[in-house]
Design a protein around this motif. Structure first.
Motif, PDB file in Angstrom:
ATOM      1  N   MET A  17       0.842  -1.195   0.000  1.00 43.53           N
ATOM      2  CA  MET A  17       0.000   0.000   0.000  1.00 43.53           C
ATOM      3  C   MET A  17       0.880   1.248   0.000  1.00 43.53           C
ATOM      4  N   LEU A  18       0.598   2.142  -0.930  1.00 45.70           N
ATOM      5  CA  LEU A  18       1.328   3.399  -0.990  1.00 45.70           C
ATOM      6  C   LEU A  18       0.638   4.453  -0.133  1.00 45.70           C
ATOM      7  N   ARG A  19       1.432   5.382   0.394  1.00 42.53           N
ATOM      8  CA  ARG A  19       0.881   6.499   1.162  1.00 42.53           C
ATOM      9  C   ARG A  19       1.276   7.812   0.492  1.00 42.53           C
ATOM     10  N   ALA A  20       0.304   8.709   0.392  1.00 39.55           N
ATOM     11  CA  ALA A  20       0.547  10.005  -0.237  1.00 39.55           C
ATOM     12  C   ALA A  20       0.221  11.121   0.743  1.00 39.55           C
ATOM     13  N   LEU A  21       0.978  12.196   0.661  1.00 37.84           N
ATOM     14  CA  LEU A  21       0.743  13.382   1.478  1.00 37.84           C
ATOM     15  C   LEU A  21       0.737  14.598   0.576  1.00 37.84           C
ATOM     16  N   ALA A  22      -0.310  15.405   0.682  1.00 37.06           N
ATOM     17  CA  ALA A  22      -0.353  16.684  -0.025  1.00 37.06           C
ATOM     18  C   ALA A  22      -0.054  17.798   0.958  1.00 37.06           C
ATOM     19  N   ASP A  49      -7.192  11.983  -4.958  1.00 39.43           N
ATOM     20  CA  ASP A  49      -8.279  11.087  -5.357  1.00 39.43           C
ATOM     21  C   ASP A  49      -7.850  10.197  -6.517  1.00 39.43           C
ATOM     22  N   GLU A  50      -7.116  10.765  -7.462  1.00 45.64           N
ATOM     23  CA  GLU A  50      -6.643   9.978  -8.602  1.00 45.64           C
ATOM     24  C   GLU A  50      -5.602   8.956  -8.149  1.00 45.64           C
ATOM     25  N   LEU A  51      -4.742   9.362  -7.208  1.00 45.97           N
ATOM     26  CA  LEU A  51      -3.756   8.414  -6.668  1.00 45.97           C
ATOM     27  C   LEU A  51      -4.432   7.257  -5.945  1.00 45.97           C
ATOM     28  N   ALA A  52      -5.573   7.538  -5.315  1.00 50.64           N
ATOM     29  CA  ALA A  52      -6.308   6.484  -4.608  1.00 50.64           C
ATOM     30  C   ALA A  52      -6.713   5.365  -5.571  1.00 50.64           C
ATOM     31  N   GLY A  53      -6.967   5.733  -6.822  1.00 50.42           N
ATOM     32  CA  GLY A  53      -7.307   4.734  -7.821  1.00 50.42           C
ATOM     33  C   GLY A  53      -6.149   3.832  -8.182  1.00 50.42           C
ATOM     34  N   HIS A  54      -4.956   4.203  -7.743  1.00 51.75           N
ATOM     35  CA  HIS A  54      -3.757   3.386  -7.972  1.00 51.75           C
ATOM     36  C   HIS A  54      -3.233   2.799  -6.657  1.00 51.75           C
ATOM     37  N   GLY A  55      -4.106   2.736  -5.668  1.00 50.12           N
ATOM     38  CA  GLY A  55      -3.753   2.067  -4.420  1.00 50.12           C
ATOM     39  C   GLY A  55      -3.037   2.918  -3.401  1.00 50.12           C
ATOM     40  N   ILE A  69      -3.718  15.323 -14.594  1.00 49.44           N
ATOM     41  CA  ILE A  69      -3.765  14.736 -13.247  1.00 49.44           C
ATOM     42  C   ILE A  69      -3.765  13.215 -13.330  1.00 49.44           C
ATOM     43  N   SER A  70      -4.518  12.673 -14.277  1.00 49.89           N
ATOM     44  CA  SER A  70      -4.571  11.217 -14.445  1.00 49.89           C
ATOM     45  C   SER A  70      -3.198  10.649 -14.781  1.00 49.89           C
ATOM     46  N   THR A  71      -2.501  11.293 -15.714  1.00 52.88           N
ATOM     47  CA  THR A  71      -1.160  10.836 -16.093  1.00 52.88           C
ATOM     48  C   THR A  71      -0.183  10.985 -14.939  1.00 52.88           C
ATOM     49  N   LEU A  72      -0.231  12.117 -14.273  1.00 53.21           N
ATOM     50  CA  LEU A  72       0.646  12.375 -13.130  1.00 53.21           C
ATOM     51  C   LEU A  72       0.478  11.295 -12.063  1.00 53.21           C
ATOM     52  N   ALA A  73      -0.767  10.993 -11.705  1.00 53.32           N
ATOM     53  CA  ALA A  73      -1.029  10.004 -10.647  1.00 53.32           C
ATOM     54  C   ALA A  73      -0.562   8.614 -11.068  1.00 53.32           C
ATOM     55  N   ARG A  74      -0.837   8.256 -12.295  1.00 51.66           N
ATOM     56  CA  ARG A  74      -0.437   6.929 -12.794  1.00 51.66           C
ATOM     57  C   ARG A  74       1.076   6.772 -12.754  1.00 51.66           C
ATOM     58  N   ASN A  75       1.782   7.800 -13.235  1.00 53.27           N
ATOM     59  CA  ASN A  75       3.241   7.717 -13.261  1.00 53.27           C
ATOM     60  C   ASN A  75       3.852   7.791 -11.864  1.00 53.27           C
ATOM     61  N   ALA A  76       3.262   8.612 -10.992  1.00 52.76           N
ATOM     62  CA  ALA A  76       3.778   8.734  -9.624  1.00 52.76           C
ATOM     63  C   ALA A  76       3.612   7.426  -8.866  1.00 52.76           C
ATOM     64  N   ALA A  77       2.448   6.801  -8.989  1.00 53.31           N
ATOM     65  CA  ALA A  77       2.216   5.529  -8.297  1.00 53.31           C
ATOM     66  C   ALA A  77       3.151   4.444  -8.824  1.00 53.31           C
ATOM     67  N   HIS A  78       3.363   4.451 -10.138  1.00 58.10           N
ATOM     68  CA  HIS A  78       4.271   3.457 -10.731  1.00 58.10           C
ATOM     69  C   HIS A  78       5.686   3.634 -10.196  1.00 58.10           C
ATOM     70  N   LEU A  79       6.188   4.874 -10.211  1.00 59.87           N
ATOM     71  CA  LEU A  79       7.560   5.114  -9.761  1.00 59.87           C
ATOM     72  C   LEU A  79       7.706   4.808  -8.274  1.00 59.87           C
ATOM     73  N   ALA A  80       6.717   5.195  -7.477  1.00 59.24           N
ATOM     74  CA  ALA A  80       6.790   4.914  -6.040  1.00 59.24           C
ATOM     75  C   ALA A  80       6.821   3.419  -5.774  1.00 59.24           C
ATOM     76  N   THR A  81       6.059   2.654  -6.540  1.00 61.64           N
ATOM     77  CA  THR A  81       6.052   1.197  -6.382  1.00 61.64           C
ATOM     78  C   THR A  81       7.406   0.610  -6.761  1.00 61.64           C
ATOM     79  N   VAL A  82       7.982   1.092  -7.857  1.00 55.35           N
ATOM     80  CA  VAL A  82       9.300   0.612  -8.285  1.00 55.35           C
ATOM     81  C   VAL A  82      10.349   0.898  -7.215  1.00 55.35           C
TER      82      VAL A  82
END
Length: 202
Positions: free
Chosen positions: A1-6, A29-35, A178-191
Motif C-alpha cells: 500500500m502506498l501512502r501520499a501526502l499533499a 483522489d486519482e492516486l487512490a485509484g492506484h492504491g 492529473i490522471s497521467t501524473l497520478a499513474r506515473n507517480a504511483a508506478h515510480l513509487a512502487t518501483v
C-alpha cells in the motif's frame, strides 16, 4: 500500500476555500485509484518557523509535518502563484526540507531518496512553468524522485478574478494531466519500494 501526502502551501488559513486544496485533493483522489491512501495538510495552519533545521524549537510545528513527509511514499507539493512566484509558505517548506540533505538511512542513502514528489501550481498570472521548474530542482536536490510528467498546473486569465475553485468543472486538459501524473507517480513509487536506489560504497 502506498501512502501520499499533499502539502498545501496556500496563504489562506482554514477554513477559507482554497484552489490549491481542490486540485491537490483531485490528485490524491486519482492516486487512490492506484492504491495510494492520502491526506492533505494546509501548512499555513501550522506554526512553521523559518530556518533550515529539522526542528527550530520554540514551538516550531514543522516536526509534525516532517513526520508526515517521512511516512509518505508520494509528496504532492501544491502552491499558488503570487507575483509570478511560488507562495512564501512553499518557499519556507523547501527551506525546511533543506535539513534533510544531511540525513541518511541505515544504508547510507539520502533519507528522501526512496520517495516521489509531484507538483501542483495554480494562479491567475504567469509563472507556473518557472515555479514547476524551481520545485523540480529543489525537491530533486533533497532526494525526491520526479516521475515523468509529474507536474500539473492551471493558469486563469491574467488580471481576472476567476479562481480554479470557481470553475464549473475541471478542464479536460487538467483532468487528463492529473490522471497521467497520478499513474506515473504511483508506478515510480512502487518501483522504488521494490527496488531502492543502491547504497553508496562502504
Amino acid at each position: 500500500m502506498l501512502r501520499a501526502l499533499a502539502l498545501n502551501c496556500t496563504l489562506k488559513p482554514s477554513p477559507d476555500a482554497s484552489s490549491c486544496e481542490l486540485m491537490a485533493q483531485q490528485v490524491l483522489d486519482e492516486l487512490a485509484g492506484h492504491g495510494a491512501t492520502g491526506e492533505q495538510m494546509r501548512v499555513v495552519d501550522f506554526d512553521v518557523k523559518p530556518g533550515v533545521r529539522a526542528d527550530m524549537g520554540g514551538g516550531d510545528q514543522w516536526p509534525q509535518l516532517r513526520d508526515k513527509v517521512m511516512a509518505a511514499d508520494i509528496l504532492v507539493f501544491a502552491t499558488p502563484t503570487w507575483m509570478g512566484h511560488m507562495s512564501s509558505v512553499a518557499q519556507r517548506v523547501l527551506e525546511r526540507l533543506d535539513a534533510e540533505l544531511s540525513e541518511t538511512d541505515a544504508e547510507g542513502r539520502a533519507i528522501l531518496a526512496g520517495k516521489v514528489a509531484v507538483t501542483v501550481v495554480l494562479g491567475n498570472e504567469d509563472g507556473a512553468h518557472a515555479i514547476t521548474a524551481d520545485l523540480y530542482q529543489a525537491l530533486g536536490d533533497v532526494g525526491f524522485s520526479i516521475p515523468s510528467q509529474g507536474g500539473v498546473y492551471w493558469n486563469g486569465e491574467a488580471m481576472q478574478t476567476t479562481d480554479y475553485k470557481d470553475l464549473p468543472g475541471t478542464p479536460e486538459k487538467v483532468a487528463s494531466t492529473i490522471s497521467t501524473l497520478a499513474r506515473n507517480a504511483a508506478h515510480l513509487a512502487t518501483v522504488l519500494k521494490e527496488r531502492p536506489y543502491p547504497a553508496p560504497p562502504a
